[in-house]
Motif scaffolding. Structure first.
Motif, PDB file in Angstrom:
ATOM      1  N   GLU A 116       0.833  -1.212   0.000  1.00  0.00           N
ATOM      2  CA  GLU A 116       0.000   0.000   0.000  1.00  0.00           C
ATOM      3  C   GLU A 116       0.864   1.256   0.000  1.00  0.00           C
ATOM      4  O   GLU A 116       0.517   2.270  -0.620  1.00  0.00           O
ATOM      5  CB  GLU A 116      -0.927  -0.003   1.226  1.00  0.00           C
ATOM      6  N   ILE A 117       2.001   1.193   0.685  1.00  0.00           N
ATOM      7  CA  ILE A 117       2.936   2.322   0.694  1.00  0.00           C
ATOM      8  C   ILE A 117       3.475   2.574  -0.713  1.00  0.00           C
ATOM      9  O   ILE A 117       3.509   3.715  -1.191  1.00  0.00           O
ATOM     10  CB  ILE A 117       4.102   2.057   1.671  1.00  0.00           C
ATOM     11  N   LEU A 118       3.887   1.505  -1.389  1.00  0.00           N
ATOM     12  CA  LEU A 118       4.420   1.641  -2.749  1.00  0.00           C
ATOM     13  C   LEU A 118       3.359   2.172  -3.707  1.00  0.00           C
ATOM     14  O   LEU A 118       3.642   3.000  -4.578  1.00  0.00           O
ATOM     15  CB  LEU A 118       4.946   0.284  -3.234  1.00  0.00           C
ATOM     16  N   LYS A 119       2.126   1.687  -3.550  1.00  0.00           N
ATOM     17  CA  LYS A 119       1.038   2.163  -4.396  1.00  0.00           C
ATOM     18  C   LYS A 119       0.797   3.660  -4.184  1.00  0.00           C
ATOM     19  O   LYS A 119       0.618   4.419  -5.146  1.00  0.00           O
ATOM     20  CB  LYS A 119      -0.242   1.381  -4.072  1.00  0.00           C
ATOM     21  N   GLY A 120       0.813   4.088  -2.919  1.00  0.00           N
ATOM     22  CA  GLY A 120       0.595   5.499  -2.614  1.00  0.00           C
ATOM     23  C   GLY A 120       1.731   6.389  -3.087  1.00  0.00           C
ATOM     24  O   GLY A 120       1.516   7.544  -3.457  1.00  0.00           O
ATOM     25  N   ALA A 121       2.948   5.831  -3.099  1.00  0.00           N
ATOM     26  CA  ALA A 121       4.122   6.621  -3.479  1.00  0.00           C
ATOM     27  C   ALA A 121       4.293   6.720  -4.991  1.00  0.00           C
ATOM     28  O   ALA A 121       4.819   7.728  -5.484  1.00  0.00           O
ATOM     29  CB  ALA A 121       5.379   6.009  -2.853  1.00  0.00           C
ATOM     30  N   LEU A 122       3.859   5.714  -5.728  1.00  0.00           N
ATOM     31  CA  LEU A 122       4.139   5.652  -7.163  1.00  0.00           C
ATOM     32  C   LEU A 122       2.962   6.017  -8.063  1.00  0.00           C
ATOM     33  O   LEU A 122       3.149   6.342  -9.237  1.00  0.00           O
ATOM     34  CB  LEU A 122       4.639   4.248  -7.528  1.00  0.00           C
ATOM     35  N   PHE A 123       1.743   5.960  -7.530  1.00  0.00           N
ATOM     36  CA  PHE A 123       0.556   6.221  -8.355  1.00  0.00           C
ATOM     37  C   PHE A 123      -0.232   7.400  -7.789  1.00  0.00           C
ATOM     38  O   PHE A 123      -0.911   7.263  -6.772  1.00  0.00           O
ATOM     39  CB  PHE A 123      -0.336   4.969  -8.427  1.00  0.00           C
ATOM     40  N   PRO A 124      -0.128   8.565  -8.435  1.00  0.00           N
ATOM     41  CA  PRO A 124      -0.798   9.772  -7.933  1.00  0.00           C
ATOM     42  C   PRO A 124      -2.317   9.625  -7.858  1.00  0.00           C
ATOM     43  O   PRO A 124      -2.952   9.094  -8.782  1.00  0.00           O
ATOM     44  CB  PRO A 124      -0.409  10.848  -8.953  1.00  0.00           C
ATOM     45  N   LYS A 125      -2.872  10.089  -6.765  1.00  0.00           N
ATOM     46  CA  LYS A 125      -4.320  10.135  -6.579  1.00  0.00           C
ATOM     47  C   LYS A 125      -4.686  11.498  -6.004  1.00  0.00           C
ATOM     48  O   LYS A 125      -3.888  12.109  -5.299  1.00  0.00           O
ATOM     49  CB  LYS A 125      -4.787   9.024  -5.621  1.00  0.00           C
TER      50      LYS A 125
END
Length: 409
Positions: free
Chosen positions: A178-187
């Protein structure tokens, strides 16, 4: 390894400057309100800070001058020069005086978690003694006027702060994917725009561009030192950004509407992870407060010296007078619990406007062959620089929108 430590320069001081109590609070609110979803904004901030700070460091080493001094000498039109100097002095010197109270108060919050709130009643006022203690520590380090002493003290505090916040984040046992998803994919979650811009604004700090260009002249003199400065900048800013990300991660573990600042975060962690988590956070908050309490007056003194044509020696009377003024105001406002709302409001507006202005000045100077010769910006550096300039204009508009409720967004 010995040679690597020998060539650690102002980078950690720059990291120390942008990880202040304001950054801790913004990162806390980002984590509580949006979980890991805004970590990408910190990644963007780290990249932007590295790009601009590398330019600032390169400028300082090649010219052996500070940014404000170069702006003063390169602007030939008297009206433009006057406006630029007035804007820079107002935003940096007065703005840093306002924010200094917040820096000292942040350090106090960290100490209070361990020692309580010792105060002294005098003339109808309740004076917080911890504010005075932190002010005295900052005063001693700045008055010594020795760059090497200051560098070692701040590096030690940055290491302490980094370890404290990293351990706090690890204790929360976050989901790595979840950390990697939040860091690499802008929302862009609903209501997150100002928080995103605040995360960028607390990392890409205008006064750091002035501070870095001046500090590298204390450490390095030769063009061959540019490689050391670049490595120093990249490592320090990356680690500083990692600290901010750790704070977001820690705050994301607490889904509570009562969390409004770093002090609440310390209390919120205690029932979940035991009292030791609170102490780790307290140590980190103290270190972030005192490092910013040192660098903010130092930056103001360098800016004032460059703008007004004074000697920038750390032991000169005028240089000391500026940082003493900033530090004393910060201690007074913090110890008496005075909230200089109007000054802080002015500082927010001035710094919001200042970031794109200074980024623009920096890019203009970095493309002047008469100043930098063969070390002027490459096409690639300009592309990154102008992208960051666009982001800083957005930040400026959001700051004005927030302060004056202009409904721009």
């Amino acid at each position: 390894m010995k040679n690597w430590f020998k060539n650690i320069g102002p980078g950690p001081l720059i990291a120390a400057a942008f990880i202040g109590p304001g950054s801790v609070t913004v990162c806390t609110l980002a984590g509580v309100g949006f979980g890991f979803e805004l970590l990408w904004a910190m990644v963007l901030s780290i990249i932007a800070t590295i790009v601009l700070q590398e330019m600032s460091a390169r400028l300082g080493i090649i010219t052996q001058k500070g940014l404000s001094e170069i702006i003063r000498t390169e602007l030939e039109h008297p009206v433009f020069k006057f406006i630029a100097i007035l804007l820079i002095l107002s935003a940096i010197v007065i703005g840093n005086a306002a924010y200094e109270a917040g820096n000292i108060t942040g350090g106090v919050l960290g100490l209070e978690a361990i020692s309580g709130n010792p105060s002294l009643k005098m003339c109808g006022f309740s004076i917080n003694l911890l504010s005075v203690v932190i002010g005295c520590i900052a005063f001693i380090l700045l008055y010594i006027g020795n760059y090497k002493v200051l560098e070692k003290a701040l590096i030690s505090l940055v290491v302490l702060m980094s370890i404290a916040f990293l351990i706090t984040a690890i204790i929360t046992k976050p989901n790595i994917s979840e950390i990697l998803k939040g860091a690499l994919f802008p929302k862009f979650p609903k209501g997150s725009l100002l928080t995103i811009i605040a995360l960028i604004g607390t990392t890409v700090v205008p006064y750091n561009l002035f501070l870095h260009a001046s500090l590298v002249t204390e450490k390095w003199k030769a063009k061959s030192d540019l490689r050391f400065a670049k490595r120093d900048t990249i490592i320090a800013v990356f680690l500083g950004g990692l600290v901010s990300m750790c704070i977001i991660i820690s705050a994301a573990s607490i889904q509570s509407e009562t969390i409004r600042n770093a002090s609440d975060l310390a209390q919120g962690l205690e029932p979940l992870f035991g009292s030791f988590a609170k102490y780790f956070l307290a140590i980190g908050l103290f270190a972030s407060g005192i490092t910013s309490a040192i660098t903010a007056p130092l930056a103001a003194a360098y800016v004032a010296s460059g703008c007004l044509g004074w000697s920038s020696g750390m032991k000169t009377k005028k240089f000391r007078a500026v940082w003493m003024f900033i530090l004393v105001l910060g201690v007074v406002f913090s110890s008496l619990s005075i909230k200089p709302i109007d000054i802080i409001k002015f500082a927010q507006v001035a710094n919001g406007i200042l970031l794109p202005v200074i980024a623009g000045f920096l890019l203009w100077i970095m493309n002047k062959k008469s100043v930098l010769g063969a070390f002027k910006n490459t096409t690639k550096q300009n592309i990154f620089g102008f992208l960051i300039l666009g982001i800083s204009i957005l930040l400026s508009m959001a700051t004005l929108n927030k302060v004056f409720s202009l409904n721009l967004f």
